[in-house]
Design a protein around this motif. Structure first.
Motif, PDB file in Angstrom:
ATOM      1  N   VAL A   5       1.020  -1.282   0.002  1.00 15.44           N
ATOM      2  CA  VAL A   5       0.021   0.112  -0.104  1.00 15.44           C
ATOM      3  C   VAL A   5       0.797   1.295  -0.012  1.00 15.44           C
ATOM      4  O   VAL A   5       1.917   1.328   0.728  1.00 15.44           O
ATOM      5  N   ASP A   6       0.602   2.177  -0.898  1.00 18.35           N
ATOM      6  CA  ASP A   6       1.275   3.359  -0.884  1.00 18.35           C
ATOM      7  C   ASP A   6       0.973   4.481   0.157  1.00 18.35           C
ATOM      8  O   ASP A   6      -0.109   4.568   0.694  1.00 18.35           O
ATOM      9  N   GLU A  50       1.646  -4.114   5.881  1.00 21.46           N
ATOM     10  CA  GLU A  50       0.879  -3.694   4.763  1.00 21.46           C
ATOM     11  C   GLU A  50       1.205  -4.222   3.407  1.00 21.46           C
ATOM     12  O   GLU A  50       1.097  -3.590   2.293  1.00 21.46           O
TER      13      GLU A  50
HETATM   14 MG    MG Z   1       3.576   0.962   2.016  1.00 18.64          MG
END
Ligand code: MG
Ligand code: GH3
Ligand code: MG
Length: 325
Positions: free
Chosen positions: A188-189, A246
């Motif tokens: 996940v960014d 994540e």
């Molecule tokens: Mg990340």
């Protein structure tokens, strides 16, 4: 293991098998008086049918019967998945040791000779029903422990250990049959920002949404699992009380680079189309995905994982919300 409920005879159904009606009547009366539920059969063949249909908790089985004797019935019961767990107590006038041994070898749990003493028979029945209950409870607890040990608590998908073991199986299959195999690492960014902006609980919800979206983009034969262990996540970020990472890994069996790229692209795009609504706030996430496909130089799944990790790094470097090889 949870404590068992108090023993109540009415919770149990006993199947009584005897070819002589008088014997059947006597046994059923004894069991009835003690509060047990009863059902009966007057031949071996009928006993097998009744056992399958009624799934009794215990079977009292006469040994000497015409056509199919008790030993044969017991063997058949033990061969069928539906009836193999039912404890069988033989009830017989035959006192010869070889019968007794054969009875135990056929799968019986006990052997009572006629004429029997009623209190003794009832004591044996109760003991075997109680043992069976304990065994069932242990089995359930074991299955539950196995499930917990393999599952990521937050998202319900396989945890690191189990996705690795699934991945290794698939990888070895690909090596053996020379079929394709691809692997994605999804991260996940700027997830730290999501946690910092909305709080950890909403961060958790966002991870759950991310998993749901990803699963919708995959085929049934694909696997997704959570990558980071709690320990690793803690060591890396120094956070306390965190549940996991994540980062996720997706195993794509029978998938070449082109197919893997398409799947990754699908996941990446789907993520941008969904949002998480929390009160008046709209949370959206993007992901970066690294892809690697099995090539003959790979000896272990970890080799492919390393390449996917490098690709993920490149996707991050090139601006995030993208797929890289
Ligand atoms: Mg990340
Ligand atoms: P990047 O785009 O480079 O991946 O940035 P990032 O912020 O996502 O990267 P980084 O790996 O530095 O941060 C990951 C964050 O994920 C930090 C950590 O607190 C958070 N996190 C990990 N596991 C969980 C979890 O189970 N729940 C929540 N809410 N947050 C988690
Ligand atoms: Mg990360």
């Amino acid at each position: 293991m949870k404590n068992l409920d108090p023993f109540k005879p009415e919770d149990f159904l006993i199947l009584v098998v005897d070819d002589i009606r008088k014997n059947l009547q006597l046994l059923i009366e004894i069991l009835d008086t003690s509060g047990y539920g009863t059902t009966f059969a007057i031949s071996g063949k009928q006993a097998l049918e009744r056992a399958k249909v009624t799934e009794p908790d215990l079977i009292l089985l006469d040994l000497m019967m015409p056509e199919m004797n008790g030993l044969e019935v017991c063997k058949q019961l033990k061969k069928n998945a539906k009836t193999e767990q039912i404890p069988v107590i033989f009830l017989t006038a035959a006192t010869e040791t070889n019968y007794l041994i054969e009875a135990f070898e056929s799968g019986a749990v006990d052997y009572v000779t006629k004429p029997f003493k009623t209190p003794e028979l009832l004591a044996r029945i109760k003991t075997h029903l109680d043992l069976k209950r304990t065994k069932d409870e242990l089995k359930k607890a074991y299955e539950e422990m196995k499930r917990i040990a393999a599952t990521d608590e937050l998202t319900g998908i396989p945890n690191r250990r189990s996705i690795f073991s699934l991945g290794k199986q698939e990888f070895e299959r690909s090596q053996r049959y020379n079929s394709s195999f691809s692997l994605l690492i999804i991260d996940v960014d700027k997830f730290k920002t999501i946690n910092d902006t909305y709080g950890h609980d909403i961060g958790d919800e966002a991870l759950k949404m991310m998993v749901k979206i990803t699963l919708n983009c995959l085929r049934k034969v694909d696997y997704i699992g959570r990558l980071e262990t709690e320990e690793e996540a803690l060591a890396k970020k120094g956070h306390l009380g965190r549940l996991g990472g994540e980062e996720f890994v997706v195993i794509l069996p029978h998938t070449n680079l082109k197919g893997a790229y398409k799947a990754a692209q699908r996941v990446c795009e789907a993520m941008t189309k969904e949002t998480l609504q929390v009160e008046d706030k709209t949370v959206s996430i993007t992901v970066s995905i690294g892809i690697a496909t099995y090539d003959s130089k790979d000896q272990k799944m970890e080799d492919i994982l390393k390449r996917a990790d490098l690709a993920l790094f490149a996707a991050k470097e090139n601006g995030r919300n993208r797929v890289a090889i």
